[in-house]
Design a protein around this motif. Structure first.
Motif, PDB file in Angstrom:
ATOM      1  N   UNK A 147      -3.448  -5.268 -10.775  1.00  0.00           N
ATOM      2  CA  UNK A 147      -4.941  -4.965 -10.151  1.00  0.00           C
ATOM      3  C   UNK A 147      -4.917  -5.707  -8.691  1.00  0.00           C
ATOM      4  N   UNK A 148      -4.602  -6.837  -8.788  1.00  0.00           N
ATOM      5  CA  UNK A 148      -4.247  -7.714  -7.370  1.00  0.00           C
ATOM      6  C   UNK A 148      -3.477  -6.771  -6.364  1.00  0.00           C
ATOM      7  N   UNK A 149      -2.242  -6.353  -6.983  1.00  0.00           N
ATOM      8  CA  UNK A 149      -1.319  -5.726  -6.207  1.00  0.00           C
ATOM      9  C   UNK A 149      -1.753  -4.463  -5.328  1.00  0.00           C
ATOM     10  N   UNK A 150      -2.980  -3.900  -5.741  1.00  0.00           N
ATOM     11  CA  UNK A 150      -3.635  -2.825  -5.039  1.00  0.00           C
ATOM     12  C   UNK A 150      -4.096  -3.318  -3.625  1.00  0.00           C
ATOM     13  N   UNK A 151      -4.370  -4.535  -3.589  1.00  0.00           N
ATOM     14  CA  UNK A 151      -5.019  -4.960  -2.221  1.00  0.00           C
ATOM     15  C   UNK A 151      -3.691  -5.337  -1.440  1.00  0.00           C
ATOM     16  N   UNK A 152      -2.349  -5.838  -1.942  1.00  0.00           N
ATOM     17  CA  UNK A 152      -1.184  -5.735  -0.904  1.00  0.00           C
ATOM     18  C   UNK A 152      -0.941  -4.598  -0.451  1.00  0.00           C
ATOM     19  N   UNK A 153      -1.087  -3.725  -1.425  1.00  0.00           N
ATOM     20  CA  UNK A 153      -0.692  -2.130  -1.165  1.00  0.00           C
ATOM     21  C   UNK A 153      -1.694  -1.495  -0.108  1.00  0.00           C
ATOM     22  N   UNK A 154      -2.996  -1.852  -0.064  1.00  0.00           N
ATOM     23  CA  UNK A 154      -3.711  -1.468   0.847  1.00  0.00           C
ATOM     24  C   UNK A 154      -3.542  -1.833   2.264  1.00  0.00           C
ATOM     25  N   UNK A 155      -3.123  -3.515   2.276  1.00  0.00           N
ATOM     26  CA  UNK A 155      -2.970  -4.069   3.400  1.00  0.00           C
ATOM     27  C   UNK A 155      -1.815  -3.497   4.049  1.00  0.00           C
ATOM     28  N   UNK A 156      -0.593  -3.029   3.262  1.00  0.00           N
ATOM     29  CA  UNK A 156       0.662  -2.400   3.754  1.00  0.00           C
ATOM     30  C   UNK A 156       0.416  -1.012   4.184  1.00  0.00           C
ATOM     31  N   UNK A 157      -0.445  -0.407   3.625  1.00  0.00           N
ATOM     32  CA  UNK A 157      -0.760   0.796   3.924  1.00  0.00           C
ATOM     33  C   UNK A 157      -1.168   0.853   5.293  1.00  0.00           C
ATOM     34  N   UNK A 158      -2.108   0.088   5.772  1.00  0.00           N
ATOM     35  CA  UNK A 158      -2.517  -0.083   7.007  1.00  0.00           C
ATOM     36  C   UNK A 158      -1.577  -0.222   8.003  1.00  0.00           C
ATOM     37  N   UNK A 159      -0.490  -0.731   7.573  1.00  0.00           N
ATOM     38  CA  UNK A 159       0.738  -0.821   8.617  1.00  0.00           C
ATOM     39  C   UNK A 159       1.368   0.424   8.898  1.00  0.00           C
ATOM     40  N   UNK A 160       1.143   1.342   8.023  1.00  0.00           N
ATOM     41  CA  UNK A 160       1.910   2.584   7.985  1.00  0.00           C
ATOM     42  C   UNK A 160       2.619   2.817   6.881  1.00  0.00           C
ATOM     43  N   UNK A 161       3.077   4.211   6.789  1.00  0.00           N
ATOM     44  CA  UNK A 161       3.492   4.774   5.451  1.00  0.00           C
ATOM     45  C   UNK A 161       4.886   4.252   5.299  1.00  0.00           C
ATOM     46  N   UNK A 162       5.638   3.752   6.465  1.00  0.00           N
ATOM     47  CA  UNK A 162       6.993   3.238   6.081  1.00  0.00           C
ATOM     48  C   UNK A 162       6.861   1.916   5.610  1.00  0.00           C
ATOM     49  N   UNK A 163       5.905   1.296   5.770  1.00  0.00           N
ATOM     50  CA  UNK A 163       5.835  -0.244   5.390  1.00  0.00           C
ATOM     51  C   UNK A 163       5.184  -0.102   3.765  1.00  0.00           C
ATOM     52  N   UNK A 164       4.766   0.872   3.420  1.00  0.00           N
ATOM     53  CA  UNK A 164       3.973   0.879   2.329  1.00  0.00           C
ATOM     54  C   UNK A 164       4.974   0.588   0.861  1.00  0.00           C
ATOM     55  N   UNK A 165       6.234   1.155   0.800  1.00  0.00           N
ATOM     56  CA  UNK A 165       7.021   0.937  -0.469  1.00  0.00           C
ATOM     57  C   UNK A 165       7.270  -0.698  -0.735  1.00  0.00           C
TER      58      UNK A 165
END
Lengths: 269, 245, 186
Positions: free
Chosen positions: C26-44
């Motif tokens: 549940x908490x990881x979703x926040x990290x995921x959204x944060x990294x998504x904001x950096x762009x699709x290559x950061x997300x994984x």
């Protein structure tokens, strides 16, 4: 299995004391009169406490709360009319389980916003009931180093009673004995140099020798700061508290120390 | 972020297995197709009702989902803005490919999130465990694990708050950004929960978890389940292209 | 050799792994959204957080099946909670859990420590990629184009980049989770 033996001696037929995996003593019901003393010699929590009269402390005010309502949106758990804590003073919060002691403590610590009222004062440090919450690193050494890095305090130098720490430096803090974890948690709290320490049930599940070794840490905390301690432990209240607030039915009121000690005694039996 | 799902009674309009199977089926449909027209139907018939029903109890989550829809759109604009111009909003020019792909993905997100929220809004965690075990055939031991996990959820969530509070007191950031932060959060949660788990496990063993036979109950359906079946059939037909959109 | 069938304690520990995994997920979703904001290559790089249900369960229970069950249970609770992924979370959980389980199997179900956690976490990254390729396939096609611009010339290379990032993240958090269990376990 219970550390607070004095409350159970009336009910048992035979007392067996274990020490380092060996049976250190065994007493039948006929000799129970001597058992308390013998147990205390062995370090089990059989004994009583010494009552210390409350001091009147003149240090500077480190915490001031007025008309505080603690709880969650839409649900007040505890109300507190007036509280002033001075440096050098130990204030005990007592009362039945689920009465709102912890919520009030966390609110005073600033971890929870009060629903109403004002809380002012110096820097606070809240120590949760379970010492495991306090540790952030996977070895005792890292804990010691990080505390030193952030606060400048070397907690291995806290005294001869704490010398065991040098033999467990490479262990995980979670693998220490319960009492050692309490010690370490208190030492970390002490190093933080706060103006107010808020301790939640700091003596749960510790035997008398450990309690004795924790006492100097309490004294050290008190000497440097104001201490608020939520507790069921009659020893803590009798030996350390200067003032006592009882949280009953969601209201915290200052009560006489000797009355509070009597109440705790009755609640235990 | 978390709502510890207040335990509701069993008085929902739909039977629990029907809601489960429906949500799973719509999830499969929503992933099977990438056609915006078909996904529009599943988003309208399942996604939107799900989000609306879920909004009361999971407000924050629904808001988060709406944010992610916008996020997808922005990502697509940055990445894939080719083809004919579909619209221009001030300086932003939206081209066909970005629009089409955003539409597919967002409609899928709405469909699947809505289907999931239908489950969460209609079934309490406790009922979910009971139904999974006795009506849908989840093995007994796993049902025990799930029930225990759900019972511990509020406790572990409280543990997490305590640990985050201590982090703040000790002068560290609350949000676990680095793997080291993550480990320092994980260790106390594990240490305390393992202790809880060992005793509960021993107690379960003593009460005969592994030998007590399972009681299978035939699913009891409710009249309103027909509505779910009808909705499911309609959406299946649409996705299978038997009905043109 | 210890019995491989699960005892009450094992099932309780599985519950422990499940609930802690669910809280982390549940908490990881926040990290995921944060990294998504950096762009699709950061997300994984955040996805490894989602594999740790399997590592925690395996390191606690040390029996075959634990990695798969721990990951799936965490995903099921996450789905019930709920989170934005809905029931598709279960697909993620099952695929990631199956690949993590494969890691422990490769080691003959004899290693449960940090090294095994790194291997299992890395392999779980394959499971994540499969589930994502299905769910986000429109988005993945879009990334192919971006890949062209940043120097990853072919779709195969994009796939490789995605997989390597996933496995790196999985190995990192897998090792950390296994170490955390070792430090916390008494």
């Amino acid at each position: 299995m219970e550390h607070k033996a004095r409350y159970f001696l009336d009910m048992v037929d035979r007392v067996i004391a274990l020490r380092s995996g060996r049976i250190a003593g065994s007493w039948g019901s006929g000799e129970l009169d001597h058992t308390l003393e013998r147990l205390e010699e062995l370090g089990a929590d059989a004994g009583g406490y010494s009552y210390r009269d409350p001091r009147s402390v003149q240090g500077d005010v480190v915490l001031e709360a007025t008309d505080v309502e603690a709880g969650y949106p839409g649900r007040v758990v505890a109300r507190l009319g007036e509280l002033t804590l001075r440096r050098g003073e130990v204030l005990a919060l007592v009362g039945p389980n689920g009465g709102g002691k912890t919520t009030l403590l966390k609110t005073l610590a600033g971890l929870q916003k009060p629903l109403a009222g004002s809380i002012n004062g110096g820097r606070t440090f809240y120590m949760p009931q379970h010492p495991d919450y306090m540790f952030l690193f996977n070895t005792v050494r890292r804990e010691v180093e990080e505390v030193k890095r952030l606060t400048g305090v070397d907690i291995t130098m806290l005294g001869p009673a704490f010398s065991w720490i040098n033999s467990v430096m490479d262990r995980s803090p979670y693998r220490l004995s319960h009492g050692q974890r309490r010690w370490l948690a208190l030492a970390i709290a002490l190093a933080s140099n706060a103006d107010v320490y808020l301790l939640d049930e700091p003596t749960t599940g510790i035997d008398v020798s450990l309690y004795r070794s924790l006492s100097p840490v309490f004294e050290e905390l008190r000497r440097r700061a104001g201490v608020v301690v939520a507790t069921h432990d009659v020893r803590v209240v009798a030996e350390h508290a200067d003032r006592v607030y009882m949280v009953l039915d969601g209201v915290a009121r200052e009560v006489d120390k000797s009355d509070a000690v009597g109440w705790l005694e009755r609640a235990w039996r | 972020m978390m709502q510890s799902g207040g335990l509701r009674g069993r008085g929902g309009s739909f039977s629990i297995p029907a809601v489960f199977v429906y949500a799973i089926w719509i999830t499969v449909l929503g992933v099977a197709t990438g056609d915006p027209g078909k996904l529009a139907v599943t988003a309208l018939l399942t996604g939107l009702p799900g989000l609306l029903l879920g909004y009361r109890r999971f407000k924050l989550l629904v808001i988060l989902i709406v944010f992610s829809l916008v996020g997808t759109f922005i990502n697509m604009l940055l990445l894939y803005n080719t083809g004919d111009v579909v619209a221009s909003i001030g300086p932003i020019v939206v081209r066909e490919e970005a629009w089409r792909r955003t539409l597919s993905l967002d409609l899928r997100i709405v469909t699947l999130a809505g289907a999931g929220l239908l489950v969460s809004a209609n079934i309490s965690p406790r009922d979910a465990v009971r139904s999974l075990e006795s009506e849908l055939g989840l093995p007994r031991g796993l049902a025990f694990s799930l029930a225990f996990a759900l019972r511990m959820l509020p406790l572990v969530y409280k543990d997490l708050q305590e640990v985050l509070g201590v982090r703040r007191m000790r002068g560290y950031r609350r949000i676990p950004l680095t793997p080291g932060d993550y480990r320092s959060l994980l260790m106390p949660l594990l240490s305390i929960s393992i202790e809880r788990g060992l005793w509960v496990g021993i107690a379960a063993e003593l009460r005969g978890l592994s030998i007590r036979p399972r009681r299978r109950v035939r699913p009891r359906f409710k009249p309103m389940d027909l509505l779910l079946i009808a909705l499911g059939v309609v959406q299946s037909l649409v996705v299978a292209s038997l009905v043109g959109v | 050799m210890e019995s491989r069938s699960y005892t009450g304690v094992d099932f309780a520990l599985l519950g422990v792994a499940g609930v802690i995994a669910a809280i982390i997920f549940t908490a990881a979703w926040q990290v995921w959204y944060a990294l998504s904001a950096l762009g699709p290559l950061a997300r994984p790089f955040s996805v490894g957080l989602w594999f740790t249900g399997s590592i925690i369960a395996a390191a606690l229970i040390k029996k075959p099946g634990a990695a798969f069950l721990g990951e799936t249970l965490g995903a099921l609770i996450e789905a019930i909670l709920p989170t934005p992924g809905g029931l598709w979370n279960l697909v993620y959980g099952i695929l990631q859990g199956a690949f993590a389980e494969l890691g422990y199997r490769i080691l003959g179900y004899r290693e449960w420590g940090v090294k095994a956690g790194i291997l299992a976490g890395a392999l779980a990254g394959i499971g994540e990629l499969l589930a994502s390729l299905i769910y986000y396939r429109e988005f993945f096609e879009a990334v192919k184009e971006v890949g062209g611009e940043v120097g990853l010339t072919t779709p195969v290379l994009v796939l490789v980049y995605w997989l390597v990032a996933n496995m790196f993240s999985g190995a990192l958090y897998g090792g950390v989770a296994a170490a955390a269990v070792r430090a916390a376990r008494e």
